[in-house]
Design a protein around this motif. Structure first.
Motif, PDB file in Angstrom:
ATOM      1  N   UNK A 194       0.511  -1.152  -0.088  1.00 22.20           N
ATOM      2  CA  UNK A 194       0.173   0.249  -0.547  1.00 22.20           C
ATOM      3  C   UNK A 194       1.281   1.307   0.087  1.00 22.20           C
ATOM      4  N   UNK A 195       2.040   0.945   0.557  1.00 23.46           N
ATOM      5  CA  UNK A 195       3.104   2.108   0.525  1.00 23.46           C
ATOM      6  C   UNK A 195       3.453   3.046  -0.771  1.00 23.46           C
ATOM      7  N   UNK A 196       2.905   1.925  -1.555  1.00 21.26           N
ATOM      8  CA  UNK A 196       3.492   2.484  -3.553  1.00 21.26           C
ATOM      9  C   UNK A 196       2.005   3.091  -4.111  1.00 21.26           C
ATOM     10  N   UNK A 197       2.010   4.127  -4.189  1.00 20.30           N
ATOM     11  CA  UNK A 197       0.811   4.238  -4.836  1.00 20.30           C
ATOM     12  C   UNK A 197       0.246   5.227  -6.131  1.00 20.30           C
ATOM     13  N   UNK A 198       1.804   5.029  -6.862  1.00 16.01           N
ATOM     14  CA  UNK A 198       1.837   4.614  -7.790  1.00 16.01           C
ATOM     15  C   UNK A 198       2.614   3.611  -8.803  1.00 16.01           C
ATOM     16  N   UNK A 199       1.494   2.703  -8.723  1.00 14.89           N
ATOM     17  CA  UNK A 199       1.949   1.576  -9.350  1.00 14.89           C
ATOM     18  C   UNK A 199       2.352   1.405 -10.843  1.00 14.89           C
ATOM     19  N   UNK A 200       1.271   2.197 -11.450  1.00 11.23           N
ATOM     20  CA  UNK A 200       1.911   2.619 -12.798  1.00 11.23           C
ATOM     21  C   UNK A 200       3.161   2.732 -13.137  1.00 11.23           C
ATOM     22  N   UNK A 201       4.435   2.936 -12.010  1.00 12.95           N
ATOM     23  CA  UNK A 201       5.410   3.412 -12.036  1.00 12.95           C
ATOM     24  C   UNK A 201       6.420   2.923 -12.402  1.00 12.95           C
ATOM     25  N   UNK A 202       5.356   0.922 -11.942  1.00 11.98           N
ATOM     26  CA  UNK A 202       6.666   0.334 -11.842  1.00 11.98           C
ATOM     27  C   UNK A 202       6.609  -0.456 -13.249  1.00 11.98           C
ATOM     28  N   UNK A 203       5.779  -0.077 -14.245  1.00  9.48           N
ATOM     29  CA  UNK A 203       6.053  -0.695 -15.641  1.00  9.48           C
ATOM     30  C   UNK A 203       6.613   0.199 -16.522  1.00  9.48           C
ATOM     31  N   UNK A 204       7.899  -0.897 -17.199  1.00 13.17           N
ATOM     32  CA  UNK A 204       9.211   0.416 -17.646  1.00 13.17           C
ATOM     33  C   UNK A 204       8.809   0.021 -18.875  1.00 13.17           C
ATOM     34  N   UNK A 205       9.342   0.762 -20.214  1.00 13.47           N
ATOM     35  CA  UNK A 205       8.546   1.047 -21.481  1.00 13.47           C
ATOM     36  C   UNK A 205      10.233   0.188 -22.360  1.00 13.47           C
ATOM     37  N   UNK A 206       9.667  -1.044 -22.589  1.00 13.75           N
ATOM     38  CA  UNK A 206       9.951  -1.947 -23.734  1.00 13.75           C
ATOM     39  C   UNK A 206       9.698  -2.436 -24.835  1.00 13.75           C
ATOM     40  N   UNK A 207       8.818  -1.762 -25.091  1.00 15.62           N
ATOM     41  CA  UNK A 207       8.544  -1.887 -26.502  1.00 15.62           C
ATOM     42  C   UNK A 207       8.381  -0.511 -26.927  1.00 15.62           C
ATOM     43  N   UNK A 208       9.347  -0.073 -28.417  1.00 14.90           N
ATOM     44  CA  UNK A 208       9.256   0.827 -29.121  1.00 14.90           C
ATOM     45  C   UNK A 208       8.160   0.949 -30.300  1.00 14.90           C
ATOM     46  N   UNK A 209       7.336   2.272 -30.601  1.00  9.67           N
ATOM     47  CA  UNK A 209       6.488   2.662 -31.760  1.00  9.67           C
ATOM     48  C   UNK A 209       6.678   1.394 -32.311  1.00  9.67           C
ATOM     49  N   UNK A 210       7.912   1.621 -33.685  1.00  9.58           N
ATOM     50  CA  UNK A 210       8.175   1.176 -34.465  1.00  9.58           C
ATOM     51  C   UNK A 210       7.612  -1.051 -34.685  1.00  9.58           C
ATOM     52  N   UNK A 211       7.973  -1.026 -33.923  1.00  8.36           N
ATOM     53  CA  UNK A 211       7.774  -2.642 -33.408  1.00  8.36           C
ATOM     54  C   UNK A 211       6.364  -2.361 -33.242  1.00  8.36           C
ATOM     55  N   UNK A 212       5.486  -1.451 -32.831  1.00  3.54           N
ATOM     56  CA  UNK A 212       4.237  -2.020 -32.466  1.00  3.54           C
ATOM     57  C   UNK A 212       3.820  -1.950 -34.194  1.00  3.54           C
ATOM     58  N   UNK A 213       4.041  -1.455 -34.634  1.00  2.00           N
ATOM     59  CA  UNK A 213       3.170  -1.006 -35.708  1.00  2.00           C
ATOM     60  C   UNK A 213       3.601  -2.483 -36.953  1.00  2.00           C
ATOM     61  N   UNK A 214       4.726  -3.058 -36.656  1.00  2.00           N
ATOM     62  CA  UNK A 214       5.317  -4.136 -37.292  1.00  2.00           C
ATOM     63  C   UNK A 214       4.429  -5.259 -36.731  1.00  2.00           C
ATOM     64  N   UNK A 215       4.228  -5.229 -35.233  1.00  2.00           N
ATOM     65  CA  UNK A 215       3.457  -6.449 -34.925  1.00  2.00           C
ATOM     66  C   UNK A 215       2.261  -6.050 -35.224  1.00  2.00           C
ATOM     67  N   UNK A 216       1.280  -4.819 -35.395  1.00  2.00           N
ATOM     68  CA  UNK A 216       0.054  -5.108 -35.913  1.00  2.00           C
ATOM     69  C   UNK A 216      -0.144  -5.198 -37.922  1.00  2.00           C
ATOM     70  N   UNK A 217       1.049  -4.881 -37.980  1.00  2.00           N
ATOM     71  CA  UNK A 217       1.041  -5.551 -39.181  1.00  2.00           C
ATOM     72  C   UNK A 217       0.803  -6.665 -39.236  1.00  2.00           C
TER      73      UNK A 217
END
Length: 322
Positions: A194-217
Motif C-alpha cells: 500500500x505504500x506504493x501509491x503510483x503502481x503504474x510507475x513500476x512499468x518500464x517501457x519495453x517496446x518501441x512504437x515502430x515495433x508496435x506498428x510491425x506487430x500490427x501488420x
C-alpha cells in the motif's frame, strides 16, 4: 501474405513479455491485460467500464508506459470543449499566419478518463480520430501518430452529471471490458504494498512504437479460413434476429471481431485462427454493440448474457455435421 511459425512464435513471446510487464501494476488481471494488448495490436480502442477504485486508470497508464512512445491523459468534465481534445488554430502575429496547436489527442496512447462526464459535443470530437486516425480542424486534416489507441474509462454507478455514450461512439470501441474486484490473495498483496501509491510507475517501457506498428501488420496477415468468416457472419446475423435485441451488431462489429481474432491467434503462437479465438472474444467485442430490448434489460438480462447464449446456439465449424 502468410506468416511463418517463427514470426508467430516471436509475436507470442513479445506479447507475453508485455503482459508480464503490465501485470506488475495490475495484479491478477492477466485476461484483461491480454484483451487490452490485443486491442492495441488490432489497431482498435478499448472502453473500460467498472466501479470506482478497481484500477481502470492504472491499467490505462500502465499500458501507455510499456510503450516507448508518447501518451496523454484527458480528464473529461462537463465543461471540456472539443478544442481541448483535438487542438486549436491560433493566429501568429509575428508570422502573419494561422498555426495549428495540437491537443492531447495527438499521442500514441490516449487515456480518456471518465469519458461519459463530457457533453455529447465533446464526446463526438473523438468520432473521426478513432475511426480514421486524423483530426479535421478549420477544414485541414491532421494525422495522429502511429500507433494510436484510445483507452476510455467510465463509471457505471454514478449517473448524475454524466452523458451516456451514443451507439455510434460505442461501435468505434473494438472491445469493452471491466476489471472487477481482485480476489482475496491479490487484495492482501496489494495491501502489503500500500505504500506504493503510483503502481503504474513500476512499468518500464519495453517496446518501441515502430515495433508496435510491425506487430500490427504481422497480426493483420494471420490466416482466417472461409469457414471461420462464415461463423462470424452467423454470430452477427443471430444478433440481428434475436428476440431480445432491439438493434444487432453492425458490419463494423463483424470486421472488428475478425481483426481481434487474428491478433488473439498470433498472441498464442499460431498463424491461423480457430473457432475458439472467436468464442473467446465474442463477448468483449460484440456485447457493447447491441441494444437490448428495454423490457428484457429491466428483467436483469445484459448484452453479455445474450451474446453468451448466442454462442451456445450457433455451432462452430468443427462441430457441424457434414
Amino acid at each position: 501474405m502468410s506468416i511463418t511459425q517463427e514470426q508467430a512464435s516471436w509475436f507470442a513471446d513479445a506479447f507475453e513479455r508485455l503482459v508480464q510487464n503490465v501485470d506488475q501494476a495490475i495484479l491478477g488481471k492477466q485476461r484483461v491485460i491480454r484483451l487490452a494488448l490485443a486491442t492495441l495490436f488490432s489497431q482498435g480502442h478499448m472502453l473500460l467500464e467498472d466501479y470506482p477504485g478497481t484500477g481502470k486508470t492504472v491499467l490505462a497508464k500502465s499500458l501507455a508506459r510499456t510503450l516507448d512512445g508518447s501518451n496523454s491523459r484527458i480528464q473529461f468534465t462537463p465543461d471540456l470543449l472539443p478544442s481541448d481534445v483535438t487542438g486549436i488554430t491560433i493566429y501568429d502575429q509575428q508570422k502573419g499566419a494561422f498555426e495549428f496547436h495540437p491537443g492531447p489527442i495527438f499521442s500514441s496512447v490516449v487515456l480518456a478518463d471518465e469519458i461519459n462526464r463530457a457533453s455529447p459535443k465533446t464526446q463526438s470530437a473523438l468520432l473521426e480520430v478513432m475511426e480514421e486516425g486524423c483530426v479535421t480542424v478549420d477544414g485541414e486534416r491532421h494525422e495522429v501518430p502511429k500507433p494510436f489507441m484510445v483507452i476510455a474509462t467510465q463509471n457505471p454507478v454514478e449517473q448524475a452529471g454524466t452523458y451516456k455514450l451514443p451507439e455510434a461512439q460505442l461501435d468505434r470501441f473494438l472491445m469493452k471490458t471491466s476489471l472487477g474486484y481482485p480476489d482475496h490473495q491479490t487484495t492482501v498483496k496489494l495491501l502489503m504494498e500500500a505504500a506504493n501509491r503510483q503502481r503504474a510507475e513500476l512499468v518500464e517501457p519495453i517496446l518501441r512504437t515502430e515495433n508496435v506498428v510491425a506487430m500490427q501488420e504481422l497480426a493483420s496477415n494471420v490466416h482466417v479460413d472461409a469457414s471461420i468468416m462464415e461463423y462470424i457472419a452467423q454470430l452477427v446475423q443471430a444478433t440481428r434476429t434475436d428476440r431480445d435485441i432491439a438493434l444487432g451488431v453492425s458490419t463494423r462489429g463483424a470486421l472488428a471481431l475478425a481483426r481481434a481474432a487474428k491478433t488473439w491467434a498470433i498472441s498464442q503462437g499460431r498463424g491461423f485462427v480457430i473457432p475458439d479465438d472467436v468464442r473467446d472474444l465474442a463477448v468483449p467485442v460484440l456485447a457493447h454493440r447491441i441494444i437490448v430490448d428495454p423490457e428484457v434489460e429491466f428483467n436483469g438480462t445484459s448484452g453479455e448474457d445474450i451474446i453468451g447464449r448466442i454462442l451456445l446456439d450457433v455451432a462452430p465449424p468443427q462441430y457441424r455435421a457434414e
